[in-house]
Design a protein around this motif. Structure first.
Motif, PDB file in Angstrom:
ATOM      1  N   PRO A  46       0.854  -1.190   0.000  1.00 44.53           N
ATOM      2  CA  PRO A  46       0.000   0.000   0.000  1.00 44.53           C
ATOM      3  C   PRO A  46       0.891   1.242   0.000  1.00 44.53           C
ATOM      4  O   PRO A  46       2.101   1.143   0.224  1.00 44.53           O
ATOM      5  CB  PRO A  46      -0.776  -0.131   1.311  1.00 44.53           C
ATOM      6  CG  PRO A  46       0.091  -0.959   2.191  1.00 44.53           C
ATOM      7  CD  PRO A  46       0.831  -1.893   1.286  1.00 44.53           C
ATOM      8  N   SER A  47       0.306   2.387  -0.232  1.00 42.65           N
ATOM      9  CA  SER A  47       1.049   3.651  -0.205  1.00 42.65           C
ATOM     10  C   SER A  47       0.874   4.332   1.139  1.00 42.65           C
ATOM     11  O   SER A  47      -0.161   4.166   1.798  1.00 42.65           O
ATOM     12  CB  SER A  47       0.534   4.591  -1.303  1.00 42.65           C
ATOM     13  OG  SER A  47       0.731   4.012  -2.570  1.00 42.65           O
ATOM     14  N   GLU A  48       1.877   5.109   1.532  1.00 46.41           N
ATOM     15  CA  GLU A  48       1.730   5.907   2.747  1.00 46.41           C
ATOM     16  C   GLU A  48       0.511   6.807   2.571  1.00 46.41           C
ATOM     17  O   GLU A  48       0.303   7.384   1.509  1.00 46.41           O
ATOM     18  CB  GLU A  48       2.991   6.740   3.012  1.00 46.41           C
ATOM     19  CG  GLU A  48       4.127   5.900   3.554  1.00 46.41           C
ATOM     20  CD  GLU A  48       5.326   6.738   3.973  1.00 46.41           C
ATOM     21  OE1 GLU A  48       5.140   7.868   4.472  1.00 46.41           O
ATOM     22  OE2 GLU A  48       6.446   6.237   3.799  1.00 46.41           O
ATOM     23  N   GLY A  49      -0.302   6.892   3.627  1.00 43.53           N
ATOM     24  CA  GLY A  49      -1.506   7.694   3.586  1.00 43.53           C
ATOM     25  C   GLY A  49      -2.756   6.902   3.232  1.00 43.53           C
ATOM     26  O   GLY A  49      -3.867   7.383   3.439  1.00 43.53           O
ATOM     27  N   ASP A  50      -2.589   5.686   2.682  1.00 43.47           N
ATOM     28  CA  ASP A  50      -3.755   4.855   2.361  1.00 43.47           C
ATOM     29  C   ASP A  50      -4.520   4.526   3.634  1.00 43.47           C
ATOM     30  O   ASP A  50      -3.927   4.269   4.682  1.00 43.47           O
ATOM     31  CB  ASP A  50      -3.339   3.536   1.697  1.00 43.47           C
ATOM     32  CG  ASP A  50      -2.958   3.688   0.231  1.00 43.47           C
ATOM     33  OD1 ASP A  50      -3.025   4.817  -0.293  1.00 43.47           O
ATOM     34  OD2 ASP A  50      -2.580   2.665  -0.374  1.00 43.47           O
ATOM     35  N   GLU A  51      -5.832   4.518   3.533  1.00 44.47           N
ATOM     36  CA  GLU A  51      -6.707   4.101   4.635  1.00 44.47           C
ATOM     37  C   GLU A  51      -7.057   2.637   4.428  1.00 44.47           C
ATOM     38  O   GLU A  51      -7.551   2.263   3.361  1.00 44.47           O
ATOM     39  CB  GLU A  51      -7.981   4.948   4.674  1.00 44.47           C
ATOM     40  CG  GLU A  51      -7.751   6.376   5.144  1.00 44.47           C
ATOM     41  CD  GLU A  51      -7.424   6.506   6.625  1.00 44.47           C
ATOM     42  OE1 GLU A  51      -7.791   5.619   7.414  1.00 44.47           O
ATOM     43  OE2 GLU A  51      -6.782   7.514   6.984  1.00 44.47           O
ATOM     44  N   LEU A  52      -6.783   1.812   5.428  1.00 44.09           N
ATOM     45  CA  LEU A  52      -7.046   0.378   5.349  1.00 44.09           C
ATOM     46  C   LEU A  52      -8.275   0.023   6.172  1.00 44.09           C
ATOM     47  O   LEU A  52      -8.560   0.660   7.183  1.00 44.09           O
ATOM     48  CB  LEU A  52      -5.847  -0.417   5.871  1.00 44.09           C
ATOM     49  CG  LEU A  52      -4.493  -0.128   5.237  1.00 44.09           C
ATOM     50  CD1 LEU A  52      -3.435  -1.034   5.842  1.00 44.09           C
ATOM     51  CD2 LEU A  52      -4.547  -0.289   3.729  1.00 44.09           C
ATOM     52  N   THR A  53      -8.960  -1.023   5.733  1.00 39.21           N
ATOM     53  CA  THR A  53     -10.100  -1.567   6.455  1.00 39.21           C
ATOM     54  C   THR A  53      -9.749  -2.987   6.874  1.00 39.21           C
ATOM     55  O   THR A  53      -9.293  -3.781   6.035  1.00 39.21           O
ATOM     56  CB  THR A  53     -11.359  -1.583   5.565  1.00 39.21           C
ATOM     57  OG1 THR A  53     -11.640  -0.240   5.156  1.00 39.21           O
ATOM     58  CG2 THR A  53     -12.547  -2.158   6.309  1.00 39.21           C
ATOM     59  N   GLN A  54      -9.961  -3.289   8.149  1.00 38.11           N
ATOM     60  CA  GLN A  54      -9.620  -4.617   8.651  1.00 38.11           C
ATOM     61  C   GLN A  54     -10.256  -5.693   7.773  1.00 38.11           C
ATOM     62  O   GLN A  54     -11.436  -5.639   7.453  1.00 38.11           O
ATOM     63  CB  GLN A  54     -10.087  -4.798  10.094  1.00 38.11           C
ATOM     64  CG  GLN A  54      -9.645  -6.130  10.692  1.00 38.11           C
ATOM     65  CD  GLN A  54     -10.133  -6.332  12.118  1.00 38.11           C
ATOM     66  OE1 GLN A  54     -11.258  -5.980  12.458  1.00 38.11           O
ATOM     67  NE2 GLN A  54      -9.274  -6.893  12.953  1.00 38.11           N
ATOM     68  N   GLY A  55      -9.432  -6.657   7.355  1.00 44.46           N
ATOM     69  CA  GLY A  55      -9.896  -7.777   6.561  1.00 44.46           C
ATOM     70  C   GLY A  55      -9.889  -7.553   5.066  1.00 44.46           C
ATOM     71  O   GLY A  55     -10.069  -8.502   4.293  1.00 44.46           O
ATOM     72  N   ALA A  56      -9.671  -6.330   4.619  1.00 41.03           N
ATOM     73  CA  ALA A  56      -9.657  -6.020   3.185  1.00 41.03           C
ATOM     74  C   ALA A  56      -8.250  -6.216   2.623  1.00 41.03           C
ATOM     75  O   ALA A  56      -7.247  -5.991   3.310  1.00 41.03           O
ATOM     76  CB  ALA A  56     -10.114  -4.584   2.946  1.00 41.03           C
ATOM     77  N   GLY A  57      -8.175  -6.615   1.369  1.00 41.94           N
ATOM     78  CA  GLY A  57      -6.883  -6.761   0.708  1.00 41.94           C
ATOM     79  C   GLY A  57      -6.179  -5.418   0.624  1.00 41.94           C
ATOM     80  O   GLY A  57      -6.812  -4.398   0.344  1.00 41.94           O
ATOM     81  N   CYS A  58      -4.866  -5.415   0.889  1.00 41.22           N
ATOM     82  CA  CYS A  58      -4.138  -4.143   0.872  1.00 41.22           C
ATOM     83  C   CYS A  58      -2.758  -4.263   0.239  1.00 41.22           C
ATOM     84  O   CYS A  58      -2.092  -3.255   0.018  1.00 41.22           O
ATOM     85  CB  CYS A  58      -4.029  -3.574   2.285  1.00 41.22           C
ATOM     86  SG  CYS A  58      -3.095  -4.607   3.422  1.00 41.22           S
ATOM     87  N   ALA A  59      -2.313  -5.484  -0.036  1.00 43.51           N
ATOM     88  CA  ALA A  59      -1.001  -5.704  -0.633  1.00 43.51           C
ATOM     89  C   ALA A  59      -1.032  -7.048  -1.352  1.00 43.51           C
ATOM     90  O   ALA A  59      -1.973  -7.830  -1.187  1.00 43.51           O
ATOM     91  CB  ALA A  59       0.085  -5.693   0.436  1.00 43.51           C
ATOM     92  N   VAL A  60       0.014  -7.296  -2.154  1.00 45.77           N
ATOM     93  CA  VAL A  60       0.126  -8.558  -2.881  1.00 45.77           C
ATOM     94  C   VAL A  60       1.571  -9.033  -2.793  1.00 45.77           C
ATOM     95  O   VAL A  60       2.502  -8.223  -2.899  1.00 45.77           O
ATOM     96  CB  VAL A  60      -0.267  -8.389  -4.372  1.00 45.77           C
ATOM     97  CG1 VAL A  60      -0.055  -9.674  -5.158  1.00 45.77           C
ATOM     98  CG2 VAL A  60      -1.705  -7.910  -4.495  1.00 45.77           C
ATOM     99  N   VAL A  61       1.743 -10.335  -2.588  1.00 45.92           N
ATOM    100  CA  VAL A  61       3.071 -10.945  -2.687  1.00 45.92           C
ATOM    101  C   VAL A  61       3.000 -11.991  -3.794  1.00 45.92           C
ATOM    102  O   VAL A  61       2.022 -12.720  -3.901  1.00 45.92           O
ATOM    103  CB  VAL A  61       3.546 -11.583  -1.354  1.00 45.92           C
ATOM    104  CG1 VAL A  61       3.893 -10.510  -0.350  1.00 45.92           C
ATOM    105  CG2 VAL A  61       2.520 -12.527  -0.778  1.00 45.92           C
TER     106      VAL A  61
END
Length: 128
Positions: A46-61
């Motif tokens: 994710p980028s700095e400043g992004d708002e995350l929601t618990q349980g939602a996808g936010c990155a990929v490996v």
């Protein structure tokens, strides 16, 4: 025997969380997750400043075998990312709980930590 540090909290989907104080939490994927994926070749953070929601996808490996989503263990704002992983995603393979951290989130609701697994409970899920 799995390497599961006792000071961390976990999601069933293999993300870990370390409390850093001041409502900030470092996030990464577990040693077992990186081992199952194999050699990592790409990480999308994710980028700095992004708002995350618990349980939602936010990155990929991504590994040579598969791509896997990384889910936000806590809701909040991303305040730091491990930019070194862009050039060296294999760092996660070598040190999943140290230099392989992915991002830091400033939690908007620290009570969400209570919904995460303790190291012992996470370890038990790995044995099932």
């Amino acid at each position: 025997m799995s390497n599961v540090p006792a000071d961390l909290k976990f999601m069933k989907s293999h993300e870990w969380v370390r409390a850093e104080g001041d409502g900030r939490f470092t996030v990464g994927i577990s040693d077992d997750a990186q081992a199952a994926l194999g050699d990592l070749v790409y990480v999308e953070l994710p980028s700095e400043g992004d708002e995350l929601t618990q349980g939602a996808g936010c990155a990929v490996v991504e590994s040579v075998k598969a791509a896997s989503d990384v889910y936000a263990p806590l809701s909040g704002k991303v305040v730091a990312v491990n930019a070194a992983l862009a050039d060296a995603p294999e760092t996660i393979n070598g040190d999943a709980y140290g230099a392989g951290w992915m991002f830091v989130v400033e939690a908007s609701d620290a009570s969400q930590l209570g919904s995460l697994l303790s190291a012992a409970d996470y370890g038990a899920t790995l044995e099932d």
